[in-house]
Design an enzyme around this catalytic site. Structure first.
Site, PDB file in Angstrom:
ATOM      1  N   HIS A   1      28.713  -9.563  -5.431  1.00 41.97           N
ATOM      2  CA  HIS A   1      28.580  -8.992  -6.655  1.00 41.97           C
ATOM      3  C   HIS A   1      27.789  -7.760  -6.771  1.00 41.97           C
ATOM      4  O   HIS A   1      26.789  -7.822  -7.734  1.00 41.97           O
ATOM      5  CB  HIS A   1      28.332 -10.197  -7.865  1.00 41.97           C
ATOM      6  CG  HIS A   1      28.875 -10.059  -9.196  1.00 41.97           C
ATOM      7  ND1 HIS A   1      29.116 -10.786 -10.083  1.00 41.97           N
ATOM      8  CD2 HIS A   1      29.159  -8.801  -9.780  1.00 41.97           C
ATOM      9  CE1 HIS A   1      29.576 -10.417 -11.292  1.00 41.97           C
ATOM     10  NE2 HIS A   1      29.687  -8.957 -11.169  1.00 41.97           N
ATOM     11  N   ILE A   2      28.036  -6.857  -6.094  1.00 45.75           N
ATOM     12  CA  ILE A   2      27.265  -5.452  -6.138  1.00 45.75           C
ATOM     13  C   ILE A   2      27.968  -4.348  -6.667  1.00 45.75           C
ATOM     14  O   ILE A   2      27.573  -3.301  -6.546  1.00 45.75           O
ATOM     15  CB  ILE A   2      26.571  -5.310  -5.075  1.00 45.75           C
ATOM     16  CG1 ILE A   2      27.770  -5.087  -3.717  1.00 45.75           C
ATOM     17  CG2 ILE A   2      25.777  -6.356  -4.277  1.00 45.75           C
ATOM     18  CD1 ILE A   2      26.993  -4.767  -2.269  1.00 45.75           C
ATOM     19  N   GLY A   3      29.064  -4.589  -7.393  1.00 46.50           N
ATOM     20  CA  GLY A   3      29.747  -3.492  -7.991  1.00 46.50           C
ATOM     21  C   GLY A   3      29.207  -2.552  -8.824  1.00 46.50           C
ATOM     22  O   GLY A   3      29.360  -1.410  -8.603  1.00 46.50           O
TER      23      GLY A   3
ATOM     24  N   THR B   1      36.809  -6.713  -7.870  1.00 50.57           N
ATOM     25  CA  THR B   1      35.456  -6.567  -8.292  1.00 50.57           C
ATOM     26  C   THR B   1      35.425  -6.790  -9.762  1.00 50.57           C
ATOM     27  O   THR B   1      34.432  -6.201 -10.381  1.00 50.57           O
ATOM     28  CB  THR B   1      35.301  -5.055  -8.079  1.00 50.57           C
ATOM     29  OG1 THR B   1      36.343  -4.326  -8.743  1.00 50.57           O
ATOM     30  CG2 THR B   1      35.138  -4.592  -6.684  1.00 50.57           C
TER      31      THR B   1
ATOM     32  N   GLU C   1      30.971 -18.562  -8.485  1.00 50.51           N
ATOM     33  CA  GLU C   1      29.793 -17.894  -7.944  1.00 50.51           C
ATOM     34  C   GLU C   1      28.278 -18.647  -8.290  1.00 50.51           C
ATOM     35  O   GLU C   1      28.350 -18.993  -9.420  1.00 50.51           O
ATOM     36  CB  GLU C   1      29.843 -16.464  -8.816  1.00 50.51           C
ATOM     37  CG  GLU C   1      29.431 -15.231  -7.988  1.00 50.51           C
ATOM     38  CD  GLU C   1      29.705 -14.059  -8.906  1.00 50.51           C
ATOM     39  OE1 GLU C   1      31.063 -13.570  -8.753  1.00 50.51           O
ATOM     40  OE2 GLU C   1      28.621 -13.269  -8.996  1.00 50.51           O
TER      41      GLU C   1
ATOM     42  N   ARG D   1      36.405 -10.458 -11.865  1.00 56.65           N
ATOM     43  CA  ARG D   1      35.593 -11.627 -11.959  1.00 56.65           C
ATOM     44  C   ARG D   1      36.361 -12.672 -11.194  1.00 56.65           C
ATOM     45  O   ARG D   1      37.425 -12.626 -11.412  1.00 56.65           O
ATOM     46  CB  ARG D   1      35.750 -12.084 -13.532  1.00 56.65           C
ATOM     47  CG  ARG D   1      34.765 -11.703 -14.662  1.00 56.65           C
ATOM     48  CD  ARG D   1      33.258 -11.866 -14.055  1.00 56.65           C
ATOM     49  NE  ARG D   1      32.210 -11.355 -15.279  1.00 56.65           N
ATOM     50  CZ  ARG D   1      31.450 -10.006 -14.889  1.00 56.65           C
ATOM     51  NH1 ARG D   1      31.762  -9.584 -13.821  1.00 56.65           N
ATOM     52  NH2 ARG D   1      30.614  -9.803 -15.923  1.00 56.65           N
TER      53      ARG D   1
ATOM     54  N   GLY E   1      41.565  -0.207 -17.738  1.00 57.56           N
ATOM     55  CA  GLY E   1      40.652   0.356 -18.782  1.00 57.56           C
ATOM     56  C   GLY E   1      39.751   1.494 -18.049  1.00 57.56           C
ATOM     57  O   GLY E   1      40.066   2.193 -17.151  1.00 57.56           O
ATOM     58  N   ARG E   2      38.555   1.725 -18.404  1.00 59.77           N
ATOM     59  CA  ARG E   2      37.448   2.590 -17.870  1.00 59.77           C
ATOM     60  C   ARG E   2      37.381   2.413 -16.271  1.00 59.77           C
ATOM     61  O   ARG E   2      37.532   3.669 -15.628  1.00 59.77           O
ATOM     62  CB  ARG E   2      36.209   2.590 -18.435  1.00 59.77           C
ATOM     63  CG  ARG E   2      36.354   3.363 -19.796  1.00 59.77           C
ATOM     64  CD  ARG E   2      34.771   3.096 -20.547  1.00 59.77           C
ATOM     65  NE  ARG E   2      34.634   1.807 -20.760  1.00 59.77           N
ATOM     66  CZ  ARG E   2      34.689   1.171 -21.946  1.00 59.77           C
ATOM     67  NH1 ARG E   2      34.784   1.795 -23.185  1.00 59.77           N
ATOM     68  NH2 ARG E   2      34.516  -0.238 -21.934  1.00 59.77           N
ATOM     69  N   ILE E   3      37.304   1.350 -15.777  1.00 59.91           N
ATOM     70  CA  ILE E   3      37.095   0.971 -14.360  1.00 59.91           C
ATOM     71  C   ILE E   3      38.397   1.318 -13.615  1.00 59.91           C
ATOM     72  O   ILE E   3      38.444   1.817 -12.547  1.00 59.91           O
ATOM     73  CB  ILE E   3      36.364  -0.314 -14.061  1.00 59.91           C
ATOM     74  CG1 ILE E   3      34.831  -0.450 -14.925  1.00 59.91           C
ATOM     75  CG2 ILE E   3      36.181  -0.458 -12.696  1.00 59.91           C
ATOM     76  CD1 ILE E   3      34.392  -1.630 -14.915  1.00 59.91           C
TER      77      ILE E   3
HETATM   78  C1  DGY Z   1      29.413  -6.272 -15.199  1.00 60.98           C
HETATM   79  O1  DGY Z   1      28.979  -5.315 -15.803  1.00 60.98           O
HETATM   80  O2  DGY Z   1      30.173  -7.034 -15.766  1.00 60.98           O
HETATM   81  C2  DGY Z   1      29.440  -6.363 -13.781  1.00 60.98           C
HETATM   82  O3  DGY Z   1      30.130  -7.527 -13.248  1.00 60.98           O
HETATM   83  C3  DGY Z   1      28.080  -6.357 -13.144  1.00 60.98           C
HETATM   84  O4  DGY Z   1      27.679  -5.276 -13.268  1.00 60.98           O
END
Ligand code: DGY
Length: 326
Positions: A291-293, A242, A273, A244, A162-164
């Protein structure tokens, strides 16, 4: 604070200064939690009572209990995250409540962090840093912290283009990596331009030196990567997550890292988490982040502003900019 009011917007965390300014321009009353990390459950259930809009975090469970506590006034749940597995979208839809998320504004920040984990794990950066700090005597030697050559033809496997995932691919392209990905309906032209080859998951796992997860958590992706998938990845390979935590069977991952089934892992998310599997904490070949993505300053402001704008729009009777479709 929780007195019924048709247009009250409740924010379940302490907003940044920028977000607070945006909230001040809204016509209706706004209540905000005091802690930047969010509210405990009982406080949230109390504060949401009678609200028309809830701006919430991915750590807030928006389920039937919360919707009951809010009552019939609630019209929109604006999640300040792109992932919305914390929200029971079907329960919201059944009550006519719009759910929104924050796609598009955090792609680059999240891909930056995923690529940082790719490099840190492949080149053993954190292990090597700990070694220097340990004070152990050392001098240059050919076998010191040898890792994976990233930009000499290594293959990146992207699960979830997807986008990421595409933002991750752009970074990999700049490092001259071969890029493969699981099939995607949306990637289209950019995937072709980046030269991404499409492979079924099992083939991708066998082919890739680094596997990076960018799919949402759904019933279909829970434990998508377990013992068998890790075995397919093979010795020396690297897993980056990064997305879930529950997409990976964390106990199976800890075992695979411990016995050399795979080489290393970089994790920004965890199955339960904020708890981390105790065996992972003891392993040198895994990099663990909290969880600092999306934790870039401007990115976090954009996420908050988009969540607020989604809530504002629904309260004003306008279409939400980024609704989640049940
Ligand atoms: C999200 O947006 O889903 C990330 O896990 C946190 O920014």
């Amino acid at each position: 604070m929780s007195a019924p009011n048709q247009d009250r917007l409740h924010v379940s965390f302490r907003p940044s200064d920028r977000a607070r300014q945006a909230l001040e321009t809204l016509p209706g009353p706004v209540t905000c939690a005091a802690a930047p990390s969010g509210q405990d459950r009982s406080e949230l259930l109390s504060d949401v009572r009678g609200a028309a809009a809830l701006v919430c975090l991915l750590t807030d469970r928006v389920d039937a209990e919360l919707l009951d506590a809010a009552g019939p006034s609630l019209r929109v749940v604006a999640n300040m995250a792109v992932g919305y597995d914390n929200v029971d979208v079907a329960a919201c839809a059944a009550r006519g409540i719009t759910v929104t998320n924050t796609p598009g504004v955090l792609d680059e920040a999240t891909a930056d962090l995923a690529f940082a984990l790719l490099l840190a794990t492949s080149r053993r950066v954190v292990e090597a840093d700990a070694f220097v700090r340990s004070g152990e005597p050392w001098s240059w030697r050919p076998d010191l912290f040898v890792g994976l050559d990233v930009s000499s033809g290594a293959t990146l496997g992207i699960v979830g283009l997807g986008r990421i995932g595409l933002a991750m691919a752009r970074r990999a392209r700049a490092f001259d990596m071969r890029i493969v990905a699981t099939p995607s309906r949306s990637a289209g032209d950019e995937a072709a331009r980046l030269g991404i080859e499409t492979l079924p998951l099992a083939d991708l796992l066998v082919t890739s030196d680094v596997v990076s997860l960018h799919c949402p958590l759904t019933p279909d992706t829970r434990h998508l990567v377990g013992a068998e998938e890790l075995r397919l990845m093979g010795p020396g390979s690297v897993l980056v997550n990064t997305a879930r935590g529950p997409i990976v069977d964390e106990a199976a991952l800890a075992a695979a890292l411990a016995d050399g089934t795979i080489g290393a892992a970089g994790l920004d998310v965890f199955e339960n988490e904020p708890a981390v599997h105790p065996e992972l904490l003891a392993l040198p070949n895994v990099v663990l982040l909290p969880h600092i993505g999306s934790a870039g300053r401007a990115t976090r402001d954009r996420m908050a502003m988009l969540a607020i704008d989604n809530a504002r729009a629904v309260l004003a009777g306008e279409p939400a900019p980024t609704p989640v479709h049940p």
